[in-house]
Design a protein around this motif. Structure first.
Motif, PDB file in Angstrom:
ATOM      1  N   LEU A  88      10.675 -53.413  10.565  1.00  0.00           N
ATOM      2  CA  LEU A  88      12.099 -53.246  10.303  1.00  0.00           C
ATOM      3  C   LEU A  88      12.436 -51.776  10.053  1.00  0.00           C
ATOM      4  CD1 LEU A  88      14.953 -54.274   9.669  1.00  0.00           C
ATOM      5  CD2 LEU A  88      14.164 -54.830   7.361  1.00  0.00           C
ATOM      6  N   LEU A  89      11.631 -51.097   9.254  1.00  0.00           N
ATOM      7  CA  LEU A  89      11.906 -49.692   8.943  1.00  0.00           C
ATOM      8  C   LEU A  89      11.812 -48.819  10.183  1.00  0.00           C
ATOM      9  CD1 LEU A  89      10.023 -49.247   5.541  1.00  0.00           C
ATOM     10  CD2 LEU A  89      12.385 -49.942   5.948  1.00  0.00           C
ATOM     11  N   GLN A  90      10.828 -49.062  11.006  1.00  0.00           N
ATOM     12  CA  GLN A  90      10.701 -48.282  12.234  1.00  0.00           C
ATOM     13  C   GLN A  90      11.913 -48.481  13.136  1.00  0.00           C
ATOM     14  OE1 GLN A  90       6.941 -49.102  14.123  1.00  0.00           O
ATOM     15  NE2 GLN A  90       5.746 -48.158  12.497  1.00  0.00           N
ATOM     16  N   HIS A  91      12.422 -49.690  13.190  1.00  0.00           N
ATOM     17  CA  HIS A  91      13.616 -49.969  13.983  1.00  0.00           C
ATOM     18  C   HIS A  91      14.812 -49.177  13.438  1.00  0.00           C
ATOM     19  CE1 HIS A  91      16.518 -52.375  16.342  1.00  0.00           C
ATOM     20  NE2 HIS A  91      17.265 -52.299  15.249  1.00  0.00           N
ATOM     21  N   LEU A  92      14.980 -49.179  12.130  1.00  0.00           N
ATOM     22  CA  LEU A  92      16.099 -48.463  11.529  1.00  0.00           C
ATOM     23  C   LEU A  92      15.958 -46.959  11.713  1.00  0.00           C
ATOM     24  CD1 LEU A  92      16.423 -50.504   8.200  1.00  0.00           C
ATOM     25  CD2 LEU A  92      17.805 -50.743  10.274  1.00  0.00           C
ATOM     26  N   GLU A  93      14.747 -46.466  11.574  1.00  0.00           N
ATOM     27  CA  GLU A  93      14.512 -45.028  11.733  1.00  0.00           C
ATOM     28  C   GLU A  93      14.701 -44.587  13.174  1.00  0.00           C
ATOM     29  OE1 GLU A  93      11.438 -44.458   7.968  1.00  0.00           O
ATOM     30  OE2 GLU A  93      10.682 -45.091   9.915  1.00  0.00           O
ATOM     31  N   ALA A  94      14.375 -45.460  14.113  1.00  0.00           N
ATOM     32  CA  ALA A  94      14.617 -45.132  15.520  1.00  0.00           C
ATOM     33  C   ALA A  94      16.103 -44.961  15.800  1.00  0.00           C
ATOM     34  CB  ALA A  94      14.031 -46.223  16.418  1.00  0.00           C
ATOM     35  N   GLY A  95      16.939 -45.605  14.983  1.00  0.00           N
ATOM     36  CA  GLY A  95      18.381 -45.464  15.107  1.00  0.00           C
ATOM     37  C   GLY A  95      18.954 -44.305  14.310  1.00  0.00           C
ATOM     38  N   GLY A  96      18.081 -43.515  13.681  1.00  0.00           N
ATOM     39  CA  GLY A  96      18.527 -42.321  12.989  1.00  0.00           C
ATOM     40  C   GLY A  96      18.577 -42.410  11.475  1.00  0.00           C
ATOM     41  N   LEU A  97      18.264 -43.552  10.888  1.00  0.00           N
ATOM     42  CA  LEU A  97      18.312 -43.693   9.429  1.00  0.00           C
ATOM     43  C   LEU A  97      17.124 -42.978   8.798  1.00  0.00           C
ATOM     44  CD1 LEU A  97      20.066 -45.152   7.275  1.00  0.00           C
ATOM     45  CD2 LEU A  97      18.397 -47.002   7.345  1.00  0.00           C
ATOM     46  N   ARG A  98      17.381 -42.193   7.761  1.00  0.00           N
ATOM     47  CA  ARG A  98      16.327 -41.492   7.029  1.00  0.00           C
ATOM     48  C   ARG A  98      16.119 -42.224   5.705  1.00  0.00           C
ATOM     49  NH1 ARG A  98      17.338 -36.020   5.608  1.00  0.00           N
ATOM     50  NH2 ARG A  98      15.082 -35.695   5.628  1.00  0.00           N
ATOM     51  N   ILE A  99      14.927 -42.798   5.534  1.00  0.00           N
ATOM     52  CA  ILE A  99      14.654 -43.687   4.406  1.00  0.00           C
ATOM     53  C   ILE A  99      13.639 -43.035   3.477  1.00  0.00           C
ATOM     54  CG2 ILE A  99      13.806 -45.968   3.740  1.00  0.00           C
ATOM     55  CD1 ILE A  99      14.531 -46.865   6.638  1.00  0.00           C
ATOM     56  N   GLY A 100      13.962 -42.992   2.191  1.00  0.00           N
ATOM     57  CA  GLY A 100      13.035 -42.457   1.212  1.00  0.00           C
ATOM     58  C   GLY A 100      12.411 -43.516   0.331  1.00  0.00           C
ATOM     59  N   THR A 101      13.211 -44.519  -0.049  1.00  0.00           N
ATOM     60  CA  THR A 101      12.756 -45.576  -0.954  1.00  0.00           C
ATOM     61  C   THR A 101      13.178 -46.924  -0.400  1.00  0.00           C
ATOM     62  OG1 THR A 101      13.029 -44.076  -2.841  1.00  0.00           O
ATOM     63  CG2 THR A 101      12.822 -46.424  -3.337  1.00  0.00           C
ATOM     64  N   VAL A 102      12.255 -47.882  -0.473  1.00  0.00           N
ATOM     65  CA  VAL A 102      12.504 -49.227   0.051  1.00  0.00           C
ATOM     66  C   VAL A 102      12.334 -50.231  -1.082  1.00  0.00           C
ATOM     67  CG1 VAL A 102      11.813 -50.979   1.723  1.00  0.00           C
ATOM     68  CG2 VAL A 102      11.621 -48.546   2.307  1.00  0.00           C
ATOM     69  N   VAL A 103      13.387 -50.968  -1.384  1.00  0.00           N
ATOM     70  CA  VAL A 103      13.340 -52.008  -2.408  1.00  0.00           C
ATOM     71  C   VAL A 103      13.221 -53.342  -1.686  1.00  0.00           C
ATOM     72  CG1 VAL A 103      14.518 -53.024  -4.390  1.00  0.00           C
ATOM     73  CG2 VAL A 103      14.824 -50.589  -3.876  1.00  0.00           C
ATOM     74  N   ASP A 104      12.030 -53.897  -1.682  1.00  0.00           N
ATOM     75  CA  ASP A 104      11.829 -55.172  -0.993  1.00  0.00           C
ATOM     76  C   ASP A 104      12.001 -56.320  -1.984  1.00  0.00           C
ATOM     77  OD1 ASP A 104      11.024 -56.674   1.453  1.00  0.00           O
ATOM     78  OD2 ASP A 104       9.422 -57.347   0.116  1.00  0.00           O
ATOM     79  N   LEU A 105      12.857 -57.266  -1.620  1.00  0.00           N
ATOM     80  CA  LEU A 105      13.198 -58.387  -2.497  1.00  0.00           C
ATOM     81  C   LEU A 105      12.977 -59.692  -1.756  1.00  0.00           C
ATOM     82  CD1 LEU A 105      16.625 -56.931  -3.684  1.00  0.00           C
ATOM     83  CD2 LEU A 105      14.457 -56.806  -4.926  1.00  0.00           C
ATOM     84  N   GLN A 106      12.168 -60.577  -2.326  1.00  0.00           N
ATOM     85  CA  GLN A 106      11.981 -61.857  -1.661  1.00  0.00           C
ATOM     86  C   GLN A 106      13.140 -62.788  -1.996  1.00  0.00           C
ATOM     87  OE1 GLN A 106       8.157 -63.228  -2.978  1.00  0.00           O
ATOM     88  NE2 GLN A 106       8.934 -64.098  -4.867  1.00  0.00           N
ATOM     89  N   PRO A 107      13.592 -63.578  -1.008  1.00  0.00           N
ATOM     90  CA  PRO A 107      14.764 -64.426  -1.221  1.00  0.00           C
ATOM     91  C   PRO A 107      14.500 -65.635  -2.095  1.00  0.00           C
ATOM     92  CG  PRO A 107      13.868 -64.784   0.966  1.00  0.00           C
ATOM     93  CD  PRO A 107      13.087 -63.647   0.370  1.00  0.00           C
ATOM     94  N   THR A 108      13.250 -65.837  -2.481  1.00  0.00           N
ATOM     95  CA  THR A 108      12.874 -67.011  -3.274  1.00  0.00           C
ATOM     96  C   THR A 108      12.793 -66.711  -4.770  1.00  0.00           C
ATOM     97  OG1 THR A 108      10.585 -66.487  -2.689  1.00  0.00           O
ATOM     98  CG2 THR A 108      11.687 -68.201  -1.401  1.00  0.00           C
TER      99      THR A 108
END
Length: 233
Positions: A88-108
């Motif tokens: 997912l991050l690689q897809h977003l970065e390929a579109g130009g998004l610069r990501i420093g921190t990722v907060v991963d949250l499980q839906p459960t």
């Protein structure tokens, strides 16, 4: 460099079919997690990775962005979560998004609060990863045992202790919040989760339910209702 939230939500589930979109206190289960993330000022957007059209529709209605449908090879029971996030991050970065921190949250984990996410974010940058934890019901130093080759029980860790105060504090990962430094995630994918530096962010046990089956779902609903009752004036 942006701080974003990711939510990984497959359409399939063996323990509780369609659990991510089941009604929980009047809204789909995944919607609670998305709303909690959106309530945190430091999170700039919530992205959902799913292979399922209904889950995608529900997620978008709750305010998340669903940029694509997850490939089948990343949506099986055998697929690990870290490669899904990295994809997912690689897809977003390929579109130009610069990501420093990722907060991963499980839906459960619908019982977490935005404050729990914020508490983990307060620790971000002090380690590669911050994970939410809670005190486990059993401590391996005096109450967890495993069977040896002879079939007899042996203490899992340590030499035995009579009191909780005599053993080190231990924590159980509750799965509710993971705060990644973006640069550390590829290393975790390659070398393993425990190959990065990790700090704990403590949550109470009553907010740490991870829904896997119908019994978990019923318990989480009861705890959620108790919280609402206690919050009434």
């Amino acid at each position: 460099m942006k701080t974003i939230a990711t939510v990984c939500a497959r359409g399939g589930s063996k323990g509780l079919p369609r659990k991510n979109v089941l009604p929980f206190d009047g809204k789909p289960l995944i919607a609670h997690t998305i709303e909690q993330a959106l309530a945190c000022p430091r999170i700039e957007a919530v992205y959902v990775s799913t292979d399922d059209d209904e889950t995608a529709r529900v997620a978008e209605q709750a305010g998340a962005i669903v940029p694509y449908r997850r490939p089948a090879e990343l949506a099986s029971d055998a697929a690990g979560k870290l490669p899904v996030i990295e994809h997912l991050l690689q897809h977003l970065e390929a579109g130009g998004l610069r990501i420093g921190t990722v907060v991963d949250l499980q839906p459960t984990s619908p019982l977490r609060l935005p404050a729990d996410i914020e508490a983990a974010l307060d620790l971000a940058g002090r380690a590669d990863l911050v994970v939410s934890v809670c005190e486990p019901s059993h401590n391996p130093y005096y109450s967890l045992a495993e069977a040896g080759p002879d079939g007899l029980l042996h203490l899992s860790k340590g030499e035995g202790a009579a009191r909780r105060q005599d053993v080190p504090a231990v924590w159980g990962l509750n799965g509710a919040v993971y705060v990644w430094q973006r640069a550390a995630l590829p290393r975790a994918v390659r070398d393993g989760f425990w190959r990065v530096s990790i700090l704990p962010s403590v949550m109470p046990r009553e907010r740490s339910i991870d829904i896997d089956d119908a019994q978990d779902f019923a318990l989480a609903q009861w705890l959620f209702q108790q919280r609402k009752l206690q919050s009434r004036p």
